[in-house]
Design a protein around this motif. Structure first.
Motif, PDB file in Angstrom:
ATOM      1  N   MET A 153       4.788  12.782  11.251  1.00 36.52           N
ATOM      2  CA  MET A 153       3.118  12.106  11.220  1.00 36.52           C
ATOM      3  C   MET A 153       3.651  13.257  12.822  1.00 36.52           C
ATOM      4  O   MET A 153       3.369  13.528  13.912  1.00 36.52           O
ATOM      5  CB  MET A 153       3.048  10.976  11.754  1.00 36.52           C
ATOM      6  CG  MET A 153       1.865  10.840  12.001  1.00 36.52           C
ATOM      7  SD  MET A 153       1.310   8.936  12.366  1.00 36.52           S
ATOM      8  CE  MET A 153       0.646   8.754  14.357  1.00 36.52           C
ATOM      9  N   THR A 154       2.097  13.990  12.905  1.00 31.82           N
ATOM     10  CA  THR A 154       2.115  15.234  14.058  1.00 31.82           C
ATOM     11  C   THR A 154       1.795  13.856  15.799  1.00 31.82           C
ATOM     12  O   THR A 154       0.637  13.449  15.012  1.00 31.82           O
ATOM     13  CB  THR A 154       0.467  15.517  13.899  1.00 31.82           C
ATOM     14  OG1 THR A 154       0.505  16.231  12.152  1.00 31.82           O
ATOM     15  CG2 THR A 154      -0.280  16.613  14.512  1.00 31.82           C
ATOM     16  N   ALA A 155       2.278  14.889  16.034  1.00 36.89           N
ATOM     17  CA  ALA A 155       1.845  13.749  17.813  1.00 36.89           C
ATOM     18  C   ALA A 155       0.764  14.461  18.589  1.00 36.89           C
ATOM     19  O   ALA A 155       0.164  15.196  17.854  1.00 36.89           O
ATOM     20  CB  ALA A 155       3.051  14.464  18.947  1.00 36.89           C
ATOM     21  N   PRO A 156      -0.385  13.302  18.766  1.00 43.88           N
ATOM     22  CA  PRO A 156      -1.624  13.705  19.397  1.00 43.88           C
ATOM     23  C   PRO A 156      -1.251  15.020  19.948  1.00 43.88           C
ATOM     24  O   PRO A 156      -0.404  15.332  20.942  1.00 43.88           O
ATOM     25  CB  PRO A 156      -2.152  12.885  19.910  1.00 43.88           C
ATOM     26  CG  PRO A 156      -1.461  11.248  19.739  1.00 43.88           C
ATOM     27  CD  PRO A 156       0.226  12.141  19.309  1.00 43.88           C
ATOM     28  N   ILE A 157      -2.801  15.497  20.201  1.00 44.20           N
ATOM     29  CA  ILE A 157      -3.184  16.307  21.005  1.00 44.20           C
ATOM     30  C   ILE A 157      -3.323  15.793  22.540  1.00 44.20           C
ATOM     31  O   ILE A 157      -4.394  15.269  22.075  1.00 44.20           O
ATOM     32  CB  ILE A 157      -4.106  17.395  21.024  1.00 44.20           C
ATOM     33  CG1 ILE A 157      -3.837  18.371  19.452  1.00 44.20           C
ATOM     34  CG2 ILE A 157      -4.264  18.810  21.823  1.00 44.20           C
ATOM     35  CD1 ILE A 157      -2.942  19.505  19.159  1.00 44.20           C
ATOM     36  N   PRO A 183       2.251  18.302  22.484  1.00 51.43           N
ATOM     37  CA  PRO A 183       3.444  18.013  22.265  1.00 51.43           C
ATOM     38  C   PRO A 183       4.515  18.334  21.619  1.00 51.43           C
ATOM     39  O   PRO A 183       6.142  19.038  21.413  1.00 51.43           O
ATOM     40  CB  PRO A 183       3.588  16.848  22.615  1.00 51.43           C
ATOM     41  CG  PRO A 183       2.497  15.929  22.085  1.00 51.43           C
ATOM     42  CD  PRO A 183       1.246  17.358  22.029  1.00 51.43           C
ATOM     43  N   GLU A 184       4.188  18.933  20.469  1.00 52.65           N
ATOM     44  CA  GLU A 184       4.965  19.840  19.926  1.00 52.65           C
ATOM     45  C   GLU A 184       4.503  21.340  19.182  1.00 52.65           C
ATOM     46  O   GLU A 184       3.469  21.158  17.882  1.00 52.65           O
ATOM     47  CB  GLU A 184       4.225  19.063  18.177  1.00 52.65           C
ATOM     48  CG  GLU A 184       5.164  17.382  18.443  1.00 52.65           C
ATOM     49  CD  GLU A 184       5.178  16.871  17.457  1.00 52.65           C
ATOM     50  OE1 GLU A 184       5.918  15.643  16.573  1.00 52.65           O
ATOM     51  OE2 GLU A 184       4.295  17.199  16.330  1.00 52.65           O
ATOM     52  N   GLY A 185       4.395  22.391  20.800  1.00 46.57           N
ATOM     53  CA  GLY A 185       3.672  23.335  19.760  1.00 46.57           C
ATOM     54  C   GLY A 185       5.058  24.072  19.449  1.00 46.57           C
ATOM     55  O   GLY A 185       5.760  23.975  18.829  1.00 46.57           O
ATOM     56  N   PRO A 186       4.825  25.862  20.040  1.00 44.47           N
ATOM     57  CA  PRO A 186       5.595  26.593  19.675  1.00 44.47           C
ATOM     58  C   PRO A 186       7.180  25.971  19.472  1.00 44.47           C
ATOM     59  O   PRO A 186       7.771  25.898  20.864  1.00 44.47           O
ATOM     60  CB  PRO A 186       5.771  27.819  19.743  1.00 44.47           C
ATOM     61  CG  PRO A 186       4.199  27.718  20.800  1.00 44.47           C
ATOM     62  CD  PRO A 186       3.715  26.359  21.012  1.00 44.47           C
ATOM     63  N   GLY A 187       8.110  25.809  18.362  1.00 43.77           N
ATOM     64  CA  GLY A 187       9.387  25.878  18.247  1.00 43.77           C
ATOM     65  C   GLY A 187       9.948  24.377  18.764  1.00 43.77           C
ATOM     66  O   GLY A 187      11.158  23.729  19.065  1.00 43.77           O
ATOM     67  N   GLY A 188       8.690  23.172  18.440  1.00 38.74           N
ATOM     68  CA  GLY A 188       9.194  22.173  18.426  1.00 38.74           C
ATOM     69  C   GLY A 188       9.001  21.666  19.924  1.00 38.74           C
ATOM     70  O   GLY A 188       8.979  20.523  20.720  1.00 38.74           O
ATOM     71  N   GLU A 189       8.726  22.496  20.979  1.00 35.14           N
ATOM     72  CA  GLU A 189       8.346  22.170  22.709  1.00 35.14           C
ATOM     73  C   GLU A 189       6.875  22.624  22.693  1.00 35.14           C
ATOM     74  O   GLU A 189       6.237  22.465  22.565  1.00 35.14           O
ATOM     75  CB  GLU A 189       9.004  23.307  22.990  1.00 35.14           C
ATOM     76  CG  GLU A 189      10.294  23.846  22.771  1.00 35.14           C
ATOM     77  CD  GLU A 189      11.185  22.383  22.926  1.00 35.14           C
ATOM     78  OE1 GLU A 189      11.008  21.813  24.461  1.00 35.14           O
ATOM     79  OE2 GLU A 189      12.532  21.912  22.656  1.00 35.14           O
ATOM     80  N   PRO A 190       6.699  21.279  23.926  1.00 34.71           N
ATOM     81  CA  PRO A 190       5.635  21.312  24.378  1.00 34.71           C
ATOM     82  C   PRO A 190       4.566  22.447  24.548  1.00 34.71           C
ATOM     83  O   PRO A 190       5.226  23.396  25.024  1.00 34.71           O
ATOM     84  CB  PRO A 190       5.587  20.575  25.424  1.00 34.71           C
ATOM     85  CG  PRO A 190       6.548  19.714  25.170  1.00 34.71           C
ATOM     86  CD  PRO A 190       7.305  20.157  24.774  1.00 34.71           C
TER      87      PRO A 190
END
Ligand SMILES: N[C@@H](CCC(=O)N[C@@H](CS)C(=O)NCC(=O)O)C(=O)O
Length: 232
Positions: free
Chosen positions: A1-5, A61-68
């Motif tokens: 599930m996508t983490a909320p922006i 919270p789930e930016g590039p590479g899974g990092e915020p």
């Protein structure tokens, strides 16, 4: 599930761009109000993600590479979200060029000029005819440019896209900019079509109760926060 922006937001035309995107794309988000009339935009924790002391900004919270990752500037946010969620931002080069032309046209032209028209027409303590005319005329010219474009295509970028999301919140306050949509039939058709979309209605509705608490035309405290800013 996508983490909320995490959306840092106040209900203004630049803020609406992002709520509209998130609603259109069905992306979960949390609204963090940045009350710009009370000076929240100068808080150190906000300046860390938005050094220009302007909203909107986001943290994914789930930016590039899974990092915020944090993003400021509404156009950069729309491009980021469009790339990430692969919606309303075409991937083929020709289609993308058209969307970016109209996105940057809004960010560098319609937004700043309409903002100045609002300021001189509605908020400036003295009615300065030169300023009122200059910005009202420039917005009129820009509405004419949009009208011409929308005589050739249904939406600014061709298909409905982030370019339309960027402009609709500004056209919404056409009256405060001294404009009459009846003078621009193609623009009027577009405006009615875009504002009829349920996600656009939902995006424009976010935070209206907060907005109603502040009447910038009469709120001297908010005016002193917002107007006459200098380097700090
Ligand atoms: N170029 C910026 C402009 C953002 C902007 O001007 N935001 C205004 C509200 S519409 C703001 O945060 N104002 C706070 C201030 O003036 O201190 C963008 O497109 O994100």
């Amino acid at each position: 599930m996508t983490a909320p922006i995490e959306l840092f937001y106040w209900p203004t035309p630049n803020g609406y761009k992002i709520t509209i995107y998130l609603e259109e794309a069905g992306v979960p988000y949390n609204v963090n109000y940045v009350n710009i009339g009370k000076g929240d935009q100068f808080k150190p924790e906000f300046l860390k993600i938005s050094p220009n002391n302007r909203m909107p900004a986001i943290i994914d919270p789930e930016g590039p590479g899974g990092e915020p990752v944090s993003v400021f500037e509404s156009g950069a946010i729309l491009q980021y979200l469009g790339r990430k969620f692969k919606k309303f931002y075409p991937e083929t080069e020709r289609a993308r060029i058209a969307v970016e032309e109209w996105l940057f046209w809004q960010v560098g032209g319609l937004g700043p000029m309409a903002g100045q028209a609002h300021h001189f027409r509605n908020y400036a303590p003295e009615k300065i005819a030169y300023g009122i005319d200059r910005y009202t005329n420039e917005v009129n010219r820009l509405y004419g440019v949009m009208d011409k474009r929308l005589g050739d295509v249904d939406y600014l970028g061709g298909d409905y896209s982030i370019a339309d999301m960027a402009s609709v919140g500004w056209v919404k306050s056409y009256e405060a900019q001294g404009q009459n949509l009846d003078d621009f039939p193609n623009l009027k058709r577009w405006f009615e079509a875009v504002t009829a979309r349920p996600a656009v209605k939902a995006g424009l509705a976010v935070g209206q109760e907060e907005r109603e608490k502040m009447n910038l035309a009469s709120d001297k405290d908010a005016q002193s926060v917002l107007f006459g800013q200098k380097a700090r």
